[in-house]
Design an enzyme around this catalytic site. Sequence first.
Site, PDB file in Angstrom:
ATOM      1  N   GLU A  17      -1.037  -9.526  -0.253  1.00  0.00           N
ATOM      2  CA  GLU A  17      -2.477  -9.746   0.207  1.00  0.00           C
ATOM      3  C   GLU A  17      -3.272  -9.643  -1.074  1.00  0.00           C
ATOM      4  O   GLU A  17      -4.243 -10.658  -1.196  1.00  0.00           O
ATOM      5  CB  GLU A  17      -3.034  -8.646   0.971  1.00  0.00           C
ATOM      6  CG  GLU A  17      -2.504  -8.528   2.230  1.00  0.00           C
ATOM      7  CD  GLU A  17      -2.749  -7.433   3.382  1.00  0.00           C
ATOM      8  OE1 GLU A  17      -2.461  -6.310   3.045  1.00  0.00           O
ATOM      9  OE2 GLU A  17      -3.761  -7.859   4.281  1.00  0.00           O
ATOM     10  N   GLY A  27       0.462  -5.311   1.028  1.00  0.00           N
ATOM     11  CA  GLY A  27      -0.871  -5.219   0.328  1.00  0.00           C
ATOM     12  C   GLY A  27      -0.713  -6.076  -0.967  1.00  0.00           C
ATOM     13  O   GLY A  27      -1.657  -6.754  -1.511  1.00  0.00           O
ATOM     14  N   GLU A  83       4.025  -5.268   7.699  1.00  0.00           N
ATOM     15  CA  GLU A  83       3.366  -4.338   8.382  1.00  0.00           C
ATOM     16  C   GLU A  83       3.672  -3.858   9.813  1.00  0.00           C
ATOM     17  O   GLU A  83       3.797  -2.799  10.506  1.00  0.00           O
ATOM     18  CB  GLU A  83       1.812  -4.396   8.296  1.00  0.00           C
ATOM     19  CG  GLU A  83       0.961  -4.117   6.887  1.00  0.00           C
ATOM     20  CD  GLU A  83       1.316  -5.484   5.928  1.00  0.00           C
ATOM     21  OE1 GLU A  83       2.032  -6.268   6.359  1.00  0.00           O
ATOM     22  OE2 GLU A  83       0.867  -5.320   4.872  1.00  0.00           O
ATOM     23  N   ALA A 128       0.968  -1.181   0.045  1.00  0.00           N
ATOM     24  CA  ALA A 128       0.123   0.092  -0.088  1.00  0.00           C
ATOM     25  C   ALA A 128       0.980   1.210   0.014  1.00  0.00           C
ATOM     26  O   ALA A 128       2.046   1.213   0.384  1.00  0.00           O
ATOM     27  CB  ALA A 128      -0.969   0.135   1.302  1.00  0.00           C
TER      28      ALA A 128
END
Length: 659
Positions: free
Chosen positions: A119, A116, A139, A70
Amino acid sequence: MNSQAYKNWHFNIDDAQIAWLHFDNANSKVNILHTTAVKELNDIVDEIKNNKPKALVILSDKSSAFCMGADIHEFADNTDLEAIKAHVMLGQSVMQKINDLPFPSIALIHGFCLGGGLELALACRYRIAQENALLGLPEVRLGIEPAWGGSVRLPSLIHPLKALNMILTGGMVKAILAKKMGLVDAVVPQRQRINAARYIALNGVKRHKQLGHFLASISFIRNIAAFFIHEQVLKKANPAHYPAPYQIIENWQKFGAKGSAAYQAEVDGFMHLLKGETAKNLVRIFLLQEELKSVAKKVDEKITRVHVIGAGTMGADIAIWCMQKGLNVSLQDKTVEALNHAMMRAHELCQDKRLLDKLIPDVNGDGIAHADLIIEAVFEDLTVKQAVFNEIKQKMKDNAIVASNTSSISLTEFPYPIVGIHFFNPVGKMQLVEVVHTDKLPAEITERALAFVHQIGKLPIKVKNCPGFLVNRTVAPYLFESVLMLEEGMPVEQLDKIATDFGMVMGPGMMVDLIGLDICLAAMKNLGATPPQILLNKIEHRHFGKKNGEGFYTYANGKPIKIKPNFDESVNNQEVIERILLPLINECVACLGEGIVDSTDIIDAALIFGAGFAPYIGGPMQYAKTIGYDKIFEKLKAYEQKYGSRFTPKPGWDLLIKL
Ligand code: NAD
C-alpha cells in the site's frame, strides 16, 4: 543533508536533489509498519516535502524485504478498537500525503512487499521492482481487508479484475508478472536498482491507460462484474464463515476505485471485519504459525545434504520437495522402477529445471555416507524398517540425523533413537510436519529436526511419541464416527455437506477415500478400535478409495462422480457435527493430558494445517473454548449415555476445567 533521528527511517538528499528515504525498523530483521513507524513516516514525509527535493525514492535497508506489512500483533488484541481505528486512519492519511507530493515518488522494491508495504508502494507515483520481488495484499487471509488505500489504488492502477483477483485471493505476484500487469513500472537486477531509481526519479516513465478503468468507472458495468465475481467466490468461501471477500466486492461495486467514499468504505469495512470472530481466529492462527516458525529457527547450522530411502508416494515427494528448496538429495529405493518414476515426477513438478541436478537416484545407498539427514520412507513394516535403520547405522557419518516418516509405528520399536519427521500427503500441499521425539532421543536432535522442517518451508510442530502421533490419533475417532454414520445409512454426500457447511475443508467421507479405506482400517486397528462393518465390506470388495476409483464415492478420472441422493431430512445437523467433533476434541484433550503436545494452540495449528479443520473457527480447541470447555465436557457425558463409551471423557479434562 541528514534527517533528524528517527528510529525506523532515515533520509538524505543527494546532489541531484533526490531524497532517498530508507526504511529500517530498529531492532528487527524485517520492516514492519507498526504504529511508531507509521507516525514517524508521517513526520519524515513532511520534513522531506519542506526540503523541496526533485523526487523521493523510498527503499528498504533490510536484506530480505521491502516491507512485510502492518504489525499484526497490534490488531490481534482488538479490545481497543478506537486506537486501532486511529492507527488505520493515520496510515491511510500518510499514504495519501505521499500520493499528493508535488514531486515524483518512487518505491524501490526488493523481496517481500506485502500488505501495508504494498500500500505504501501503491501510494508512490512509480514502482521499481528488483527481480526477486514478491508483491501481494494478503489481508483477506487474515479475515480483513486492506485499509491503507490498497483496495482503492490497486484497481485504479492495474486492470480492475486482476486487482480484485489479487485482493480476493491474497496471493503474491512475482516481479515479472507484476510488470506485465502494470503493477510495477520496471524490473531491474539488483546492481542496477539505484541507477534505475535515479533515472525514473528525474525522467519518469510512460504508462498506458487501460480500457478496464474506463469500464469499471461505470457503475452499471461494475454491478454486472461484481455479480459474476461474487458467484465465483461463493464456490470457494461461505460468506457466513469468510465475510471479508464479500465486503471487498461490495465496496468496489458501490464506490469503484476512487473518491473519498471508497477510502472511507475501506476503513469501515476493515473495522467491521476486525470485530468478527473469523478475523480474530485467523489472526490468532497466523501469529501461532509465526511462533512455531520462530521456535524452529533457533539452530543456525543448516542441512545441505539429505538422503531419502523409499521412493514411493511419500519418499519421492519428500525428496523432490527438498530438491526444490535447494538441498542436495540422494534418493534410494530397492526397485529401479520406483526411482524412474520418482525422477519423472521430479521433471513434471519442478519448474526450474536447473534444480534437477540436485536430485540423484541412488540404488546402492551411497548417499547415506555424505548426508546430514537421512529420512526413511519405506513400507510401513517394522521388519523392513529395522533392516533399513541397521544399514543406515553402518554407513552414516557421525552427527547425521536419522529420521523416519512412519505414520503409525512407535519410534521406540526402532533399534536406536530416531526422530520422527512425519510429512502429510500430498507433501507438496500439506504445510504441517510433525517432529516426533522419544525420551531417549537427545533434545539437540529434535531441535535440529525442527529447524530442518522450518528450513524447507514447512510448519513444524513438536510432538511426543505415541500411537498415531497427534494428527492421526485425533483425526481417527472423527473418521471412525463418520464411518459409523455412513453405516447407519446416512448418504456420504449428506455427511460431507454438513461437515463442509460447518467449515471443514473436506468432508470426512471424501477424506477417508483420499487416505485410502485400507489405510484407515489399519490405523483404526493400530489405535485399538473395532472397525465398522461397512469399512470391512468395502475393503472386501476392493473398494480402497480414490486410488482405485471406488470408495464411499465412485471416481472417474480422479474426480468423484457427483450424484444427488435423497437426503434424510430428519437428520439433526448440529448432532452430526457434535458426533464427529466431540471424539476428536476428547482425543485432543487426552493428548494434552499425556503431554504429547505442550498447548491447545499447537493442537489447533496442527489440526488446521494437517487435517483441514475449519480455519475460521480457529481449530478444535478454540471451538471447544468458544462453546465452553465445561459445556463440551457435559455434552460428552450426554453422548456417552446415548452412544456408549467412545464418548467417555478421557483423562486430561482436569487441565481445562474444574472436575
Ligand atoms: P509406498 O509403498 O508408496 O513406498 C514405499 C517405497 O519403499 C517403495 O517404492 C518400495 O520399493 C520402497 N522400499 C521398500 N523397502 C525398501 C528397502 N528395504 N530399501 C529401499 N526401498 C524400499 O509407501 P508410502 O505411502 O510412500 O509410505 C512410506 C512411509 O511413509 C510409510 O512409513 C508410511 O506410513 C508413511 N506415510 C505415508 C503416508 C501416505 O499417505 N501414504 C503419509 C504419511 C506417512
